[in-house]
Enzyme design. Structure first.
Site, PDB file in Angstrom:
ATOM      1  N   ASN A  11      -5.489 -29.927 -32.421  1.00 21.34           N
ATOM      2  CA  ASN A  11      -6.184 -29.564 -31.181  1.00 21.34           C
ATOM      3  C   ASN A  11      -5.260 -29.924 -30.027  1.00 21.34           C
ATOM      4  O   ASN A  11      -5.107 -31.105 -29.702  1.00 21.34           O
ATOM      5  CB  ASN A  11      -7.507 -30.358 -31.116  1.00 21.34           C
ATOM      6  N   LYS A  13      -5.662 -29.369 -26.946  1.00 21.49           N
ATOM      7  CA  LYS A  13      -6.386 -29.657 -25.692  1.00 21.49           C
ATOM      8  C   LYS A  13      -5.683 -28.930 -24.525  1.00 21.49           C
ATOM      9  O   LYS A  13      -5.138 -27.843 -24.736  1.00 21.49           O
ATOM     10  CB  LYS A  13      -6.499 -31.169 -25.476  1.00 21.49           C
ATOM     11  N   HIS A  97     -16.769 -30.256 -29.082  1.00 21.89           N
ATOM     12  CA  HIS A  97     -15.885 -31.427 -28.989  1.00 21.89           C
ATOM     13  C   HIS A  97     -16.489 -32.405 -27.981  1.00 21.89           C
ATOM     14  O   HIS A  97     -17.103 -31.993 -26.997  1.00 21.89           O
ATOM     15  CB  HIS A  97     -14.486 -30.974 -28.543  1.00 21.89           C
ATOM     16  N   GLU A  99     -15.212 -33.985 -25.670  1.00 22.26           N
ATOM     17  CA  GLU A  99     -14.750 -33.764 -24.298  1.00 22.26           C
ATOM     18  C   GLU A  99     -15.541 -32.641 -23.626  1.00 22.26           C
ATOM     19  O   GLU A  99     -15.612 -32.573 -22.396  1.00 22.26           O
ATOM     20  CB  GLU A  99     -13.239 -33.491 -24.297  1.00 22.26           C
ATOM     21  N   GLU A 167     -15.874 -37.049 -35.296  1.00 20.29           N
ATOM     22  CA  GLU A 167     -14.922 -37.677 -34.374  1.00 20.29           C
ATOM     23  C   GLU A 167     -15.645 -38.739 -33.540  1.00 20.29           C
ATOM     24  O   GLU A 167     -16.314 -38.397 -32.563  1.00 20.29           O
ATOM     25  CB  GLU A 167     -14.332 -36.627 -33.425  1.00 20.29           C
ATOM     26  N   GLY A 173      -8.046 -40.426 -28.869  1.00 19.14           N
ATOM     27  CA  GLY A 173      -6.987 -40.711 -27.902  1.00 19.14           C
ATOM     28  C   GLY A 173      -6.809 -42.187 -27.582  1.00 19.14           C
ATOM     29  O   GLY A 173      -6.114 -42.538 -26.631  1.00 19.14           O
ATOM     30  N   SER A 212      -7.522 -40.357 -33.334  1.00 23.12           N
ATOM     31  CA  SER A 212      -6.319 -41.184 -33.538  1.00 23.12           C
ATOM     32  C   SER A 212      -5.733 -41.069 -34.940  1.00 23.12           C
ATOM     33  O   SER A 212      -5.248 -42.068 -35.494  1.00 23.12           O
ATOM     34  CB  SER A 212      -6.598 -42.649 -33.174  1.00 23.12           C
TER      35      SER A 212
HETATM   36  P1  PGA Z   1      -6.615 -37.655 -30.955  1.00 23.26           P
HETATM   37  O1  PGA Z   1      -7.716 -36.518 -30.614  1.00 23.26           O
HETATM   38  O2  PGA Z   1      -6.045 -37.332 -32.303  1.00 23.26           O
HETATM   39  O3  PGA Z   1      -5.612 -37.550 -29.847  1.00 23.26           O
HETATM   40  O4  PGA Z   1      -7.351 -38.960 -30.963  1.00 23.26           O
HETATM   41  C1  PGA Z   1      -8.540 -36.007 -31.614  1.00 23.26           C
HETATM   42  C2  PGA Z   1      -9.452 -34.946 -31.037  1.00 23.26           C
HETATM   43  O5  PGA Z   1      -9.919 -35.105 -29.901  1.00 23.26           O
HETATM   44  O6  PGA Z   1      -9.739 -33.921 -31.689  1.00 23.26           O
END
Ligand code: PGA
Length: 249
Positions: A11, A13, A97, A99, A167, A173, A212
């Protein structure tokens, strides 16, 4: 028993310009010289979907969007429809997601409507669920994730290609990850909720872990029972890191 093939999805983003396609070219070349043992997907920002689909044509890499509107078309400035993503070369789309759930107030009901729109356009959704740190600390992780699964998956999803991604919001992140036992506990709860909602037909639908995932923790996470792959943010942006995760599957 033969293990189902895992899905490792990147992803990107809101990252990536045309120059970033060099990473994708490097990934294609590496997978050509040593094929992956898993499915590999990349979900770039909308501006790169078509170019990335062209760059990966002839390779096994699947392309996806990061969100879509539930409506098919109309006066929705700034939004993108499932059919537009499909038209640009996507076959997957990430939905719900955290976010989007947190930043745009997206509800389970909206995520479910988007999943129906994705199917109608011929896209396979990756539906994301996950608890916040507060919910985890209150001992409510399984309860929250279960209710998100029940309400975010439309009944029409049964029999279709899709994936669920667990997640934990606090792991995205941050460099933090749940223990392997915690990942297994929630993944088993997700599977149980999927079966309760949709029946046994979804027993082989992949449940991805996200939050992560890095080359140095991927193999152990991917070996956890019920983990059918990974949704990878930061570590999917550079070909060597993403390859390190792919090679762990
Ligand atoms: P990350 O993000 O691997 O940077 O923690 C995962 C995600 O948001 O899908």
């Amino acid at each position: 028993m033969k293990q189902p093939v895992k899905l490792i999805a990147g992803n990107w983003k809101m990252n990536g310009l045309g120059a970033s396609l060099a990473e994708v070219e490097a990934l294609c070349a590496a997978l050509q010289s040593q094929p992956a043992a898993c499915r590999v997907a990349l979900c770039p920002p909308s501006t790169l979907v078509e170019r990335m689909a062209r760059t990966t044509a002839g390779s096994p890499i699947e392309i996806g969007g990061q969100d879509c509107r539930a409506e098919t078309h109309g006066a929705f400035t700034g939004d993108i429809s499932a059919a537009m993503l499909k038209d640009a070369g996507a076959i997957l789309v990430i939905l719900g997601h955290s976010e989007r759930r947190q930043g745009y107030g997206e509800s389970d009901l909206l995520v479910s409507a988007k999943a129906e729109a994705a199917f109608a356009a011929g896209l396979a959704p990756i539906v994301c669920v996950g608890e916040t740190l507060e919910q985890r600390e209150a001992g409510r992780a399984v309860e929250i994730v279960r209710s998100q699964v029940m309400a975010s998956l439309p009944l029409a999803i049964a029999g279709r290609a899709f994936a669920v991604a667990y997640e934990p919001v606090w792991a995205i992140g941050t460099g933090l990850t749940p223990t392997l036992e915690q990942i297994e506990e929630v993944h088993r709860a997700v599977r149980a909720a999927m079966i309760e909602r949709l029946g046994l037909g979804i027993a082989a639908t992949p449940i991805l872990y996200g939050g992560s995932v890095k080359p140095d923790n991927a193999a152990e996470i991917l070996a956890v029972p019920e983990v059918g792959g990974a949704l990878v943010g930061g570590a999917s942006l550079k070909a060597p890191d993403f390859l390190g995760i792919i090679r762990g599957a």
